[in-house]
Structure formats: structure tokens, C-alpha cells
Design a protein around this motif. Structure first.
Motif, mmCIF file in Angstrom:
data_model
loop_
_atom_site.group_PDB
_atom_site.id
_atom_site.type_symbol
_atom_site.label_atom_id
_atom_site.label_comp_id
_atom_site.label_asym_id
_atom_site.label_seq_id
_atom_site.Cartn_x
_atom_site.Cartn_y
_atom_site.Cartn_z
ATOM 1 N N GLU A 190 1.065 -1.463 0.213
ATOM 2 C CA GLU A 190 0.315 0.182 0.225
ATOM 3 C C GLU A 190 1.265 1.025 0.012
ATOM 4 O O GLU A 190 0.801 2.028 -0.919
ATOM 5 C CB GLU A 190 -0.707 0.091 1.252
ATOM 6 C CG GLU A 190 -1.864 -1.059 1.125
ATOM 7 C CD GLU A 190 -2.690 -1.150 2.391
ATOM 8 O OE1 GLU A 190 -3.664 -2.069 2.419
ATOM 9 O OE2 GLU A 190 -2.191 -0.809 3.817
ATOM 10 N N ILE A 191 1.747 1.563 0.395
ATOM 11 C CA ILE A 191 2.558 2.313 0.817
ATOM 12 C C ILE A 191 3.553 2.571 -0.836
ATOM 13 O O ILE A 191 3.265 3.809 -1.027
ATOM 14 C CB ILE A 191 4.133 1.990 1.427
ATOM 15 C CG1 ILE A 191 3.424 2.249 3.615
ATOM 16 C CG2 ILE A 191 5.482 3.080 1.572
ATOM 17 C CD1 ILE A 191 4.671 2.222 4.098
ATOM 18 N N MET A 192 3.651 1.594 -1.121
ATOM 19 C CA MET A 192 4.088 1.631 -2.813
ATOM 20 C C MET A 192 3.013 2.294 -3.450
ATOM 21 O O MET A 192 3.352 3.051 -4.695
ATOM 22 C CB MET A 192 4.584 0.049 -2.884
ATOM 23 C CG MET A 192 5.192 0.148 -4.828
ATOM 24 S SD MET A 192 5.198 -1.385 -5.696
ATOM 25 C CE MET A 192 3.093 -1.676 -5.549
ATOM 26 N N GLU A 193 2.196 1.883 -3.299
ATOM 27 C CA GLU A 193 0.444 2.065 -4.011
ATOM 28 C C GLU A 193 0.757 3.922 -4.556
ATOM 29 O O GLU A 193 0.021 4.188 -5.143
ATOM 30 C CB GLU A 193 -0.611 1.386 -4.237
ATOM 31 C CG GLU A 193 -0.741 -0.180 -4.896
ATOM 32 C CD GLU A 193 -1.251 -0.689 -4.215
ATOM 33 O OE1 GLU A 193 -2.270 -1.532 -5.617
ATOM 34 O OE2 GLU A 193 -2.276 0.038 -3.440
ATOM 35 N N ASN A 194 0.258 4.253 -2.493
ATOM 36 C CA ASN A 194 0.221 5.926 -2.282
ATOM 37 C C ASN A 194 1.650 6.446 -2.802
ATOM 38 O O ASN A 194 1.534 7.856 -3.884
ATOM 39 C CB ASN A 194 0.984 5.706 -0.706
ATOM 40 C CG ASN A 194 0.438 5.424 -0.273
ATOM 41 O OD1 ASN A 194 -1.541 4.229 0.035
ATOM 42 N ND2 ASN A 194 -0.211 5.235 0.983
ATOM 43 N N ARG A 195 2.975 6.216 -2.965
ATOM 44 C CA ARG A 195 4.185 6.878 -3.871
ATOM 45 C C ARG A 195 3.787 7.001 -5.108
ATOM 46 O O ARG A 195 4.347 7.595 -6.102
ATOM 47 C CB ARG A 195 5.300 5.841 -3.845
ATOM 48 C CG ARG A 195 5.128 6.058 -1.959
ATOM 49 C CD ARG A 195 7.424 5.366 -1.775
ATOM 50 N NE ARG A 195 7.708 6.093 -0.265
ATOM 51 C CZ ARG A 195 7.831 5.219 1.144
ATOM 52 N NH1 ARG A 195 8.435 4.266 -0.532
ATOM 53 N NH2 ARG A 195 8.265 5.802 1.974
ATOM 54 N N GLN A 196 3.635 5.769 -5.517
ATOM 55 C CA GLN A 196 3.124 5.666 -7.261
ATOM 56 C C GLN A 196 2.117 6.644 -7.875
ATOM 57 O O GLN A 196 1.918 7.014 -8.623
ATOM 58 C CB GLN A 196 2.833 3.941 -7.580
ATOM 59 C CG GLN A 196 3.901 3.290 -7.968
ATOM 60 C CD GLN A 196 3.515 1.488 -7.827
ATOM 61 O OE1 GLN A 196 1.937 1.299 -8.261
ATOM 62 N NE2 GLN A 196 3.904 0.847 -8.588
ATOM 63 N N PHE A 197 1.125 6.514 -7.156
ATOM 64 C CA PHE A 197 0.296 7.531 -6.920
ATOM 65 C C PHE A 197 0.739 9.284 -7.470
ATOM 66 O O PHE A 197 0.025 9.764 -7.871
ATOM 67 C CB PHE A 197 -1.396 7.559 -5.920
ATOM 68 C CG PHE A 197 -1.888 8.478 -6.005
ATOM 69 C CD1 PHE A 197 -2.981 8.981 -7.570
ATOM 70 C CD2 PHE A 197 -1.958 9.505 -5.153
ATOM 71 C CE1 PHE A 197 -3.621 10.081 -7.969
ATOM 72 C CE2 PHE A 197 -3.278 10.394 -5.324
ATOM 73 C CZ PHE A 197 -3.548 11.081 -6.813
ATOM 74 N N ILE A 198 1.228 9.067 -5.911
ATOM 75 C CA ILE A 198 2.260 11.009 -5.821
ATOM 76 C C ILE A 198 2.844 11.398 -6.821
ATOM 77 O O ILE A 198 3.283 11.825 -7.414
ATOM 78 C CB ILE A 198 3.088 10.543 -4.796
ATOM 79 C CG1 ILE A 198 1.884 10.712 -3.589
ATOM 80 C CG2 ILE A 198 3.409 11.941 -4.403
ATOM 81 C CD1 ILE A 198 1.560 12.226 -2.364
ATOM 82 N N ASP A 199 3.856 9.945 -7.578
ATOM 83 C CA ASP A 199 4.461 10.024 -8.590
ATOM 84 C C ASP A 199 3.831 10.428 -9.986
ATOM 85 O O ASP A 199 4.411 10.795 -10.869
ATOM 86 C CB ASP A 199 5.547 8.576 -8.853
ATOM 87 C CG ASP A 199 6.497 8.648 -7.554
ATOM 88 O OD1 ASP A 199 6.733 9.374 -7.440
ATOM 89 O OD2 ASP A 199 7.254 7.423 -7.736
ATOM 90 N N GLN A 200 2.587 9.641 -10.034
ATOM 91 C CA GLN A 200 2.230 9.843 -11.219
ATOM 92 C C GLN A 200 1.365 11.605 -10.826
ATOM 93 O O GLN A 200 1.238 12.384 -12.293
ATOM 94 C CB GLN A 200 0.885 9.329 -11.795
ATOM 95 C CG GLN A 200 1.475 7.873 -11.573
ATOM 96 C CD GLN A 200 2.365 7.845 -13.278
ATOM 97 O OE1 GLN A 200 1.840 8.911 -14.074
ATOM 98 N NE2 GLN A 200 3.267 6.666 -12.926
ATOM 99 N N ILE A 201 0.873 12.040 -10.322
ATOM 100 C CA ILE A 201 -0.009 13.170 -9.803
ATOM 101 C C ILE A 201 1.332 14.450 -10.432
ATOM 102 O O ILE A 201 0.855 14.901 -10.701
ATOM 103 C CB ILE A 201 -0.632 13.469 -8.840
ATOM 104 C CG1 ILE A 201 0.324 13.268 -7.391
ATOM 105 C CG2 ILE A 201 -1.960 12.098 -9.081
ATOM 106 C CD1 ILE A 201 -1.040 13.996 -6.241
ATOM 107 N N LEU A 202 2.476 14.185 -9.605
ATOM 108 C CA LEU A 202 3.912 15.357 -9.485
ATOM 109 C C LEU A 202 3.852 16.034 -11.294
ATOM 110 O O LEU A 202 4.029 16.743 -11.950
ATOM 111 C CB LEU A 202 4.595 14.753 -8.970
ATOM 112 C CG LEU A 202 4.514 15.387 -7.212
ATOM 113 C CD1 LEU A 202 6.094 14.157 -6.768
ATOM 114 C CD2 LEU A 202 4.254 16.277 -7.116
#
Length: 197
Positions: free
Chosen positions: A105-117
Motif C-alpha cells: 500500500e505504501i508503494m501504491e501511495n508513492r506511485q500515485f504521488i509520482d503520477q500526479i506530480l
């Protein structure tokens, strides 16, 4: 990451003085910059049905589903939507039950933040917040700030049972009533699962 952020940054306008003075104008700018928004009657169609007054709590003026269709193929081709969708099943909806956050879940959170950035919307937001003195100009510091605001756990009913992302986008159950849940994607998912009638 820095390369992608800088590339997007070069094509994103600076907030104007009018936008810095008016949150409404800044939000309208975000809407205009959104290259991932779905187009009505092309990517989705809604069934508005009837309406009711705020005080009409016991009246259902919309007995049918709100969504007639959503183009799921188009939706999942958008990295911001695809990574966002992965987050929706990461939460315990009932307030008072402590969240257990896995490494996945931490990895998924980070992937989402990376995409929106990578989007013009978040790049503009970052510039806006810098101008307002609310964010550091370093993209890595801003990334950590977003993560903390959205995904750091806090107490709503008991220790570590909520976070900003869960409340706003997923929704929570408190004494049998839904709170938060400000998100059309989650509404569509819940409609399809027949969780919302």
C-alpha cells in the motif's frame, strides 16, 4: 523523477496575481490545466433524474444509478486514474478500527504521488503554494509534504484509524453514516458493487 518534474514544469504557467488573490480563479485554472479530465457523453454519461431540497432527507428523487456508463478503457489508460484506483481498497471504512498499512500500500501511495506530480495541475498547485509561502520549492520536499497530508494516519475515533486521502476520496462510516466520500470514482465503484442504491 526530477527530470519529469522539470519537463512538466517548463510547460505549466505561473499563477497570476489575480489567481493568487482569488482561490476561485486558481481552482478554475486547475480545471483548465487538467489534461486527464473525462469528457461528458464521450468518456462517461450520467443520469441526473430528479432533485430534492436539502431538507428532504427521506425522499429519493434518483432511484436509478447515477452513471449510465464510464469508458473504463480510457479511464485505466490514464496513469493518474489507474494509480488512484489502486488506492481505493486500502482502507478500513469504519471509524474506530485502526488502519494497517502494508508495504504494498505504501508503494501504491508513492506511485500515485509520482503520477500526479507529472501533471500540469499539481505543478501549477506547487507553484501556487510556493508563491503563498505554503510549500518548499524543492520538488522532493513537496512530494513528502503531499504524502504526509494525504497518507499520514491520525485519530478520528481511535488511534491511526483515518487519513486525509481516506476521508476525502474513499469515505468513512461513522455511526452508520457516510462521511467524507467526495469522489465520483468511488461513487461509480460503489454503484457497480450495488453498495449504493
Amino acid at each position: 523523477f526530477l527530470f519529469l518534474f522539470t519537463m512538466t514544469d517548463a510547460h505549466t504557467p505561473e499563477p497570476t496575481e489575480r489567481e493568487l488573490e482569488s482561490i476561485s480563479k486558481a481552482v478554475n485554472k486547475l480545471w483548465d490545466l487538467d489534461e486527464n479530465k473525462l469528457i461528458p457523453d464521450v468518456h462517461y454519461k450520467i443520469n441526473l433524474q430528479g432533485h430534492k431540497k436539502v431538507y428532504q432527507h427521506d425522499t429519493d428523487a434518483a432511484a436509478e444509478s447515477l452513471f449510465e456508463f464510464v469508458d473504463k478503457d480510457h479511464f485505466f489508460k490514464q496513469p493518474t486514474y489507474a494509480t488512484f484506483f489502486q488506492l481505493l481498497d486500502n482502507y478500513e471504512k469504519t471509524i474506530g478500527k485502526e488502519e494497517v498499512v502494508t508495504d504494498h500500500e505504501i508503494m501504491e501511495n508513492r506511485q500515485f504521488i509520482d503520477q500526479i506530480l507529472k501533471t500540469k495541475c499539481i505543478t501549477y498547485l506547487h507553484k501556487y503554494l510556493i508563491a503563498k509561502g505554503k510549500a518548499n520549492s524543492d520538488p522532493q520536499v513537496f512530494k513528502k509534504q503531499l504524502y504526509k497530508i494525504w497518507f499520514s494516519l491520525y485519530r478520528r475515533g481511535t488511534r491511526n484509524d483515518s487519513c486525509g486521502f481516506e476521508h476525502v476520496f474513499v469515505g468513512e462510516l461513522k455511526n452508520g453514516k457516510v462521511i467524507g466520500f467526495h469522489n465520483w470514482i468511488q461513487l461509480f465503484v460503489e454503484e457497480k458493487k450495488k453498495e449504493i442504491l
